[in-house]
Design a protein around this motif. Structure first.
Motif, PDB file in Angstrom:
ATOM      1  N   GLU A  30      -6.133 -19.267  -6.100  1.00  0.00           N
ATOM      2  CA  GLU A  30      -6.633 -18.231  -5.181  1.00  0.00           C
ATOM      3  C   GLU A  30      -7.030 -16.973  -5.939  1.00  0.00           C
ATOM      4  O   GLU A  30      -8.040 -16.346  -5.639  1.00  0.00           O
ATOM      5  CB  GLU A  30      -5.611 -17.967  -4.076  1.00  0.00           C
ATOM      6  N   TYR A  67     -10.477 -17.662  -7.454  1.00  0.00           N
ATOM      7  CA  TYR A  67     -11.590 -17.534  -6.490  1.00  0.00           C
ATOM      8  C   TYR A  67     -11.914 -16.066  -6.237  1.00  0.00           C
ATOM      9  O   TYR A  67     -13.067 -15.662  -6.127  1.00  0.00           O
ATOM     10  CB  TYR A  67     -11.242 -18.215  -5.153  1.00  0.00           C
ATOM     11  N   SER A  98     -15.410 -14.061  -7.157  1.00  0.00           N
ATOM     12  CA  SER A  98     -16.246 -13.371  -6.177  1.00  0.00           C
ATOM     13  C   SER A  98     -16.438 -11.910  -6.580  1.00  0.00           C
ATOM     14  O   SER A  98     -17.490 -11.324  -6.372  1.00  0.00           O
ATOM     15  CB  SER A  98     -15.669 -13.502  -4.766  1.00  0.00           C
ATOM     16  N   ILE A 137     -19.297 -18.045  -4.177  1.00  0.00           N
ATOM     17  CA  ILE A 137     -18.491 -19.274  -4.134  1.00  0.00           C
ATOM     18  C   ILE A 137     -17.809 -19.392  -2.773  1.00  0.00           C
ATOM     19  O   ILE A 137     -17.513 -18.393  -2.147  1.00  0.00           O
ATOM     20  CB  ILE A 137     -17.470 -19.243  -5.300  1.00  0.00           C
ATOM     21  N   PHE A 193     -14.733 -19.977  -0.640  1.00  0.00           N
ATOM     22  CA  PHE A 193     -13.295 -19.853  -0.861  1.00  0.00           C
ATOM     23  C   PHE A 193     -12.565 -21.135  -0.477  1.00  0.00           C
ATOM     24  O   PHE A 193     -12.817 -21.727   0.577  1.00  0.00           O
ATOM     25  CB  PHE A 193     -12.768 -18.675  -0.019  1.00  0.00           C
ATOM     26  N   ASN A 194     -11.653 -21.581  -1.351  1.00  0.00           N
ATOM     27  CA  ASN A 194     -10.853 -22.785  -1.100  1.00  0.00           C
ATOM     28  C   ASN A 194     -11.644 -24.058  -0.850  1.00  0.00           C
ATOM     29  O   ASN A 194     -11.201 -24.955  -0.151  1.00  0.00           O
ATOM     30  CB  ASN A 194      -9.887 -22.562   0.066  1.00  0.00           C
ATOM     31  N   ARG A 243     -19.501 -26.087  -7.981  1.00  0.00           N
ATOM     32  CA  ARG A 243     -19.085 -25.197  -6.899  1.00  0.00           C
ATOM     33  C   ARG A 243     -19.825 -23.870  -6.914  1.00  0.00           C
ATOM     34  O   ARG A 243     -19.985 -23.227  -5.907  1.00  0.00           O
ATOM     35  CB  ARG A 243     -17.595 -24.900  -7.048  1.00  0.00           C
TER      36      ARG A 243
END
Ligand code: UDP
Ligand code: MG
Length: 336
Positions: free
Chosen positions: A148, A151, A155, A161, A163-164, A190
């Motif tokens: 997390e 990510y 960003s 991207i 998220f998750n 991704r």
């Protein structure tokens, strides 16, 4: 979709590296899902699984061969050697023949029934559908926090991207053709796929434990992927160098003024201090700043060498629509 139209041919692309323990079960479950979707007339009976053996050292390939001999539903590709998850995935995406492709891991961690929802999203006009994990309770605390945090960091660095979202997603033929035009060697799918555009949707699911076997993503591979994610998309680390140089430069200028003040207005000046210490800071600052400036050009060269496509046309209206673009309109669009 109306009843009379033929449904799409779906290819489910599955990269497999040393997955002998899970593969038979994966194929059984996904095969069952495809059958039920065929009977609901959601997908064409030619729909199939495309198993990509990423240079496995165990019995993965013999199993794939055996399964594909037994069933029309199973097709296999074998890479010449282990090229890593992202490359195996790309090999599958570029070579599977379906009208619509779904990529999923071999280990049944992702809820396969979501594929049905993804296909429905496709019929409502979406060309890319992202599978997004609702929560990460099945991951270890370490993996959850690092993932997390990562990510978030991406960003912040301007990488677009979802998220998750891992690599569980549906792509239409058009989106695949677009992806084909990215020629870069350092693959971070991704990050690339959101830059394609088109109408997209997200579907949510809970992620389970691996069905069997161990993670094929040891920390080393994970770190390499994470680094690729940053360096393939962002020049922020290079800018950071320039920023650092600038700060040191300004700092040394301030100290110079301070030292000059001491020398001129007090008698506490230590002989030789300013003349030996200040140039160190000043030159250091200038050097790092210059590196940053060079980095700025290197980043431009780097981005140019990627030769990324600059745009994709989604649709056209008016006269243009009937001419050249017609060839890009595939039969699947009429289903939307
Ligand atoms: N995989 C691959 N090549 C590799 C490593 C992994 O094709 O070099 C595949 C693997 O077989 C699986 C998927 O990538 O289908 C994701 O790997 P895994 O489930 O081990 O990763 P995790 O879920 O632990 O992040
Ligand atoms: Mg997994």
């Amino acid at each position: 979709m109306s009843e009379t139209e033929t449904p799409i041919v779906l290819s489910v692309v599955i990269p497999c590296y040393n997955e002998e323990e899970v593969l038979p079960e994966t194929v059984k479950q996904l095969g069952g899902l495809l059958e039920s979707m065929v009977s609901e007339n959601l997908i064409h009976p030619d729909s199939h699984l495309c198993l990509v053996d990423d240079g496995s050292k165990d019995n993965t390939w013999p199993i794939i061969k055996e399964l594909s001999a037994k069933s029309n539903q199973v097709r296999g590709l074998k890479l010449a050697r282990n090229r890593g998850h992202q490359n195996a995935l790309l090999a599958g995406l570029e070579n599977a023949e379906g009208d619509v492709l779904v990529s999923i891991d071999a280990d049944l961690q992702d809820d396969i029934t979501v594929i049905r929802t993804m296909v429905k999203e496709y019929y409502s006009g979406n060309e890319i559908v992202y599978g997004v994990r609702k929560k990460r309770t099945t991951d270890s605390f370490f993996k959850r926090v690092t993932a997390e945090g990562y990510y978030y960091l991406l960003s912040k660095m301007g990488v677009n991207i979802v998220f998750n979202h891992a690599d569980y997603r549906l792509m239409s033929r058009r989106a695949i053709e677009a992806l084909r035009r990215y020629e870069e060697v350092n693959l971070f799918l991704r990050g690339i796929i959101p830059t394609i555009g088109f109408s997209t949707a997200e579907v949510y699911y809970d992620r389970a434990e691996r069905f069997a076997g161990e993670s094929k993503y040891p920390l080393k591979k994970m770190l390499a992927l994470a680094l690729d994610g940053v360096t393939s998309f962002s020049a922020v680390p290079l800018r950071f160098i320039a920023g650092l140089g600038l700060i040191i430069f300004i700092f040394s200028m301030l100290i110079s003024i301070w030292a000059l003040g001491i020398r001129l207005f007090t008698d506490e000046a230590i002989p030789g201090w300013a003349s030996s210490v200040l140039p160190m800071y000043l030159l250091g600052g200038i050097q790092i700043l210059s590196l940053g400036v060079i980095g700025e050009y290197v980043s431009k060269v780097y981005m140019e060498t990627k030769r990324r496509p600059r745009y994709f046309i989604e649709r056209a209206a008016g006269n243009a629509a009937g001419t050249k673009l017609q060839s890009q309109k595939t039969k699947y669009r009429t289903l939307a």
